[in-house]
Design a protein around this motif. Structure first.
Motif, PDB file in Angstrom:
ATOM      1  N   VAL A  58       0.835  -1.194   0.000  1.00  0.00           N
ATOM      2  CA  VAL A  58       0.000   0.000   0.000  1.00  0.00           C
ATOM      3  C   VAL A  58       0.874   1.250   0.000  1.00  0.00           C
ATOM      4  O   VAL A  58       2.032   1.234   0.442  1.00  0.00           O
ATOM      5  CB  VAL A  58      -0.936   0.027   1.224  1.00  0.00           C
ATOM      6  CG1 VAL A  58      -1.897  -1.151   1.186  1.00  0.00           C
ATOM      7  CG2 VAL A  58      -0.127   0.023   2.513  1.00  0.00           C
ATOM      8  N   ALA A  59       0.322   2.341  -0.519  1.00  0.00           N
ATOM      9  CA  ALA A  59       0.970   3.646  -0.449  1.00  0.00           C
ATOM     10  C   ALA A  59       0.409   4.399   0.752  1.00  0.00           C
ATOM     11  O   ALA A  59      -0.728   4.176   1.173  1.00  0.00           O
ATOM     12  CB  ALA A  59       0.722   4.429  -1.734  1.00  0.00           C
ATOM     13  N   ASN A  60       1.213   5.291   1.324  1.00  0.00           N
ATOM     14  CA  ASN A  60       0.808   6.072   2.494  1.00  0.00           C
ATOM     15  C   ASN A  60       0.553   7.514   2.096  1.00  0.00           C
ATOM     16  O   ASN A  60       1.356   8.119   1.380  1.00  0.00           O
ATOM     17  CB  ASN A  60       1.890   6.020   3.564  1.00  0.00           C
ATOM     18  CG  ASN A  60       2.338   4.600   3.870  1.00  0.00           C
ATOM     19  OD1 ASN A  60       3.500   4.257   3.694  1.00  0.00           O
ATOM     20  ND2 ASN A  60       1.421   3.740   4.298  1.00  0.00           N
ATOM     21  N   VAL A  61      -0.579   8.061   2.567  1.00  0.00           N
ATOM     22  CA  VAL A  61      -0.993   9.420   2.219  1.00  0.00           C
ATOM     23  C   VAL A  61      -1.152  10.220   3.509  1.00  0.00           C
ATOM     24  O   VAL A  61      -1.878   9.804   4.418  1.00  0.00           O
ATOM     25  CB  VAL A  61      -2.317   9.409   1.424  1.00  0.00           C
ATOM     26  CG1 VAL A  61      -2.716  10.824   1.023  1.00  0.00           C
ATOM     27  CG2 VAL A  61      -2.206   8.503   0.196  1.00  0.00           C
ATOM     28  N   LEU A  62      -0.466  11.379   3.600  1.00  0.00           N
ATOM     29  CA  LEU A  62      -0.538  12.236   4.783  1.00  0.00           C
ATOM     30  C   LEU A  62      -0.842  13.668   4.356  1.00  0.00           C
ATOM     31  O   LEU A  62      -0.353  14.136   3.322  1.00  0.00           O
ATOM     32  CB  LEU A  62       0.777  12.211   5.566  1.00  0.00           C
ATOM     33  CG  LEU A  62       1.288  10.877   6.097  1.00  0.00           C
ATOM     34  CD1 LEU A  62       2.104  10.127   5.050  1.00  0.00           C
ATOM     35  CD2 LEU A  62       2.136  11.089   7.349  1.00  0.00           C
ATOM     36  N   HIS A  63      -1.634  14.370   5.189  1.00  0.00           N
ATOM     37  CA  HIS A  63      -1.866  15.795   4.943  1.00  0.00           C
ATOM     38  C   HIS A  63      -2.375  16.455   6.220  1.00  0.00           C
ATOM     39  O   HIS A  63      -2.817  15.789   7.149  1.00  0.00           O
ATOM     40  CB  HIS A  63      -2.889  15.994   3.810  1.00  0.00           C
ATOM     41  CG  HIS A  63      -4.323  15.817   4.251  1.00  0.00           C
ATOM     42  ND1 HIS A  63      -4.918  14.577   4.366  1.00  0.00           N
ATOM     43  CD2 HIS A  63      -5.269  16.738   4.617  1.00  0.00           C
ATOM     44  CE1 HIS A  63      -6.175  14.728   4.783  1.00  0.00           C
ATOM     45  NE2 HIS A  63      -6.409  16.031   4.936  1.00  0.00           N
ATOM     46  N   ARG A  64      -2.266  17.766   6.252  1.00  0.00           N
ATOM     47  CA  ARG A  64      -2.854  18.595   7.320  1.00  0.00           C
ATOM     48  C   ARG A  64      -3.934  19.461   6.714  1.00  0.00           C
ATOM     49  O   ARG A  64      -3.790  19.973   5.589  1.00  0.00           O
ATOM     50  CB  ARG A  64      -1.804  19.489   7.985  1.00  0.00           C
ATOM     51  CG  ARG A  64      -0.704  18.772   8.759  1.00  0.00           C
ATOM     52  CD  ARG A  64       0.223  19.802   9.406  1.00  0.00           C
ATOM     53  NE  ARG A  64       1.407  19.212   9.992  1.00  0.00           N
ATOM     54  CZ  ARG A  64       1.515  18.816  11.261  1.00  0.00           C
ATOM     55  NH1 ARG A  64       0.477  18.970  12.074  1.00  0.00           N
ATOM     56  NH2 ARG A  64       2.644  18.304  11.702  1.00  0.00           N
ATOM     57  N   ASP A  65      -5.028  19.653   7.458  1.00  0.00           N
ATOM     58  CA  ASP A  65      -6.057  20.609   7.026  1.00  0.00           C
ATOM     59  C   ASP A  65      -5.451  22.021   7.063  1.00  0.00           C
ATOM     60  O   ASP A  65      -4.614  22.314   7.923  1.00  0.00           O
ATOM     61  CB  ASP A  65      -7.263  20.523   7.943  1.00  0.00           C
ATOM     62  CG  ASP A  65      -7.848  19.107   7.990  1.00  0.00           C
ATOM     63  OD1 ASP A  65      -7.888  18.447   6.935  1.00  0.00           O
ATOM     64  OD2 ASP A  65      -8.252  18.680   9.087  1.00  0.00           O
ATOM     65  N   ALA A  66      -5.861  22.895   6.142  1.00  0.00           N
ATOM     66  CA  ALA A  66      -5.228  24.212   5.999  1.00  0.00           C
ATOM     67  C   ALA A  66      -6.261  25.316   5.975  1.00  0.00           C
ATOM     68  O   ALA A  66      -7.363  25.166   5.410  1.00  0.00           O
ATOM     69  CB  ALA A  66      -4.380  24.251   4.742  1.00  0.00           C
ATOM     70  N   TRP A  67      -5.882  26.456   6.614  1.00  0.00           N
ATOM     71  CA  TRP A  67      -6.710  27.664   6.642  1.00  0.00           C
ATOM     72  C   TRP A  67      -5.848  28.861   6.214  1.00  0.00           C
ATOM     73  O   TRP A  67      -4.649  28.921   6.505  1.00  0.00           O
ATOM     74  CB  TRP A  67      -7.237  27.941   8.053  1.00  0.00           C
ATOM     75  CG  TRP A  67      -8.318  26.985   8.507  1.00  0.00           C
ATOM     76  CD1 TRP A  67      -9.642  27.191   8.469  1.00  0.00           C
ATOM     77  CD2 TRP A  67      -8.134  25.696   9.096  1.00  0.00           C
ATOM     78  NE1 TRP A  67     -10.326  26.121   8.984  1.00  0.00           N
ATOM     79  CE2 TRP A  67      -9.390  25.179   9.391  1.00  0.00           C
ATOM     80  CE3 TRP A  67      -7.001  24.926   9.406  1.00  0.00           C
ATOM     81  CZ2 TRP A  67      -9.594  23.939   9.960  1.00  0.00           C
ATOM     82  CZ3 TRP A  67      -7.191  23.672   9.974  1.00  0.00           C
ATOM     83  CH2 TRP A  67      -8.474  23.187  10.247  1.00  0.00           C
ATOM     84  N   MET A  68      -6.471  29.820   5.553  1.00  0.00           N
ATOM     85  CA  MET A  68      -5.782  31.033   5.150  1.00  0.00           C
ATOM     86  C   MET A  68      -6.332  32.199   5.986  1.00  0.00           C
ATOM     87  O   MET A  68      -7.549  32.324   6.121  1.00  0.00           O
ATOM     88  CB  MET A  68      -5.978  31.332   3.676  1.00  0.00           C
ATOM     89  CG  MET A  68      -5.213  32.534   3.167  1.00  0.00           C
ATOM     90  SD  MET A  68      -3.436  32.248   3.029  1.00  0.00           S
ATOM     91  CE  MET A  68      -3.413  31.267   1.515  1.00  0.00           C
TER      92      MET A  68
END
Length: 484
Positions: free
Chosen positions: A474-484
């Motif tokens: 499997v591939a691993n996917v990471l992210h953070r929610d973002a606000w401007m």
């Protein structure tokens, strides 16, 4: 003196008088003699051994009073006797063998169990402790009988391979017990007699060093209440001597670079893309401390907010008064600490300013997901502006490709990864590192977009993964929610 009567047998015998079983002697009370003791002597005339010889003494005068009666049985001189003593039981004690060292031995294998202190870990990374190596050296003991001595075995350092614990934020890593194989010499037993020897048990001490986990600092881990700031592990705000008075540039909109193109012969312009400029964040506070400690707190403030010379930005996490924690990365560019009359009273107004090249404020938690080859997942960005993911491609995999269905943007690589190899794609930084070393961004497929354009917009996105080869992990996917 007591009166006594000695009776001798009337029969004949060798060496003594003989009494028959019918011999009778009489003493009457009319003699007014009180007999205190009667002695009867009789020879044993029975020709064979083992035959019972009996003699009885009776009185016909019931009023008589005797102090005692003695009977002597004498054997004839002509009768031989044979003595056969009985068997005598004896107890033999064998001493415990004495233990000493100095002989050649044949080593055996002894399994010893070592337990590791459970490290307390908080973070969002995997830790791989290195193997702990040590040398086993134990002198060979020799056993001799003749005493009771215990030979203490020296400590044995064992070589063990500690499995890498999987670390997740807010959890505790507790590695399981590791069985250590230790080589311990077998003692040589030298026994001068036919004796069974049971040597005492040999205690083996296996010393295993605890694993060293080198984890990155988790931004915001020190924040415990509203109105606090943490800059690279240094805490300001409520609950500290540096109380929050004001925070500027945090919820404000940064400057905007407009991509609009003016129309030369019309009103207005043609619309273009809009991008936020760098963000400036300013904290103002009141330093309040005992006068004797003011100098110490001033020094700590200066040490905690240095001017960085490198290009790498440091994490700045802020929890506002409404309880929401966000994260940016930046540098200190300004610090203020006036020394005035209030300083002598244990008071001082302070200020520090950061500049953040990326104006977006990110969620403190990293969102993670696993994506199997040939499948898709739903990715949600609850912020109000697009965010860049980080992707890990695990080998074996050939020509891996990611696609965001809604935008149609693809990010793929013309590469064949072997087992144990990987590629980390940092879309924000615009790099793809093979095994953490070589940048293989030039190996992108022709229909791939630059990594900086491969973003998750606000809301829900569908992400697919394709690759050829055998059993593709499997591939691993990471992210953070973002606000401007």
């Amino acid at each position: 003196m007591a009166n006594s009567l000695m009776l001798f047998g009337a029969g004949t015998g060798t060496g003594a008088d003989t009494l028959s079983s019918t011999d009778t002697y009489e003493a009457t009370a009319s003699s007014a003699v009180v007999l205190d003791f009667i002695v009867v002597r009789k020879a044993a005339t029975t020709p064979s051994s083992g035959t019972v010889v009996s003699t009885s003494v009776t009185s016909t005068d019931v009023s008589g009073s005797w102090a005692g009666v003695g009977v002597e049985l004498r054997p004839l001189a002509s009768q031989p006797a044979t003595a056969t003593p009985a068997a005598l039981a004896a107890t033999a004690t064998v001493r415990t063998p004495t233990v000493s060292t100095g002989q050649a031995v044949t080593p055996a294998t002894l399994a010893a169990a070592a337990t590791f202190p459970a490290p307390v870990v908080s973070g969002s990374a995997n830790a791989t402790p290195a193997t702990v190596a040590a040398t086993v050296s134990v002198p060979a003991p020799t056993l001799f009988t003749g005493g009771n001595t215990t030979v203490p075995a020296p400590s044995i350092a064992a070589t063990v391979s500690i499995p890498a614990p999987t670390i997740a934020r807010g959890t505790t890593a507790a590695p399981a017990t590791v069985a250590a194989v230790v080589s311990v010499p077998v003692p040589k037993v030298v026994i001068p007699v036919d004796t069974t020897v049971s040597p005492p048990p040999l205690a083996v001490a296996a010393t295993v060093l605890p694993p060293i986990l080198d984890l990155p600092r988790l931004p915001g881990a020190l924040i415990t209440r509203d109105g606090q700031l943490e800059y690279d592990g240094y805490l300001l705000g409520g609950g500290t001597p540096y109380r929050l008075l004001g925070l500027a540039g945090w919820d404000d909109t940064p400057g905007v670079d407009s991509g609009n193109m003016p129309k030369p012969a019309q009103h207005g312009s043609w619309p273009g893309s809009k991008y936020g400029q760098e963000r400036f964040v300013t904290f103002t506070g009141l330093l309040k401390a005992p006068k004797a400690l003011m100098a110490d707190y001033v020094d700590a403030f200066v040490e905690g907010t240095p001017i960085s010379e490198g290009a790498e930005e440091l994490p700045l996490a802020i929890r506002t008064l409404d309880g929401v924690t966000r994260l940016v990365y930046g540098h200190v560019i300004n610090r203020s600490l006036p020394l005035d009359k209030l300083y002598r009273l244990g008071l001082g107004q302070i200020a520090v300013q950061w500049v953040c090249s990326d104006p977006r404020r990110y969620g403190i938690d990293i969102q993670t997901a696993d994506l199997a080859r040939g499948s898709s997942i739903q990715v949600t960005n609850i912020g109000n502006t697009p965010t860049h993911p980080t992707l890990r491609i695990n080998g074996p995999a050939t020509n891996p490709v990611f696609t965001i269905v809604q935008s149609g943007r693809k990010l793929g690589f013309n590469i064949a990864l072997g087992p144990g190899e990987w590629i980390d794609v940092d879309c924000k930084a615009g790099r793809a590192l093979w095994n953490g070393e070589t940048n293989v961004l030039a190996g992108r497929t022709a229909d791939s977009v630059p990594p900086q354009l491969f973003v998750f917009p606000r809301g829900v996105s569908t992400l697919t993964y394709a690759a050829s080869g055998g059993a593709v992990p499997v591939a691993n996917v990471l992210h953070r929610d973002a606000w401007m």
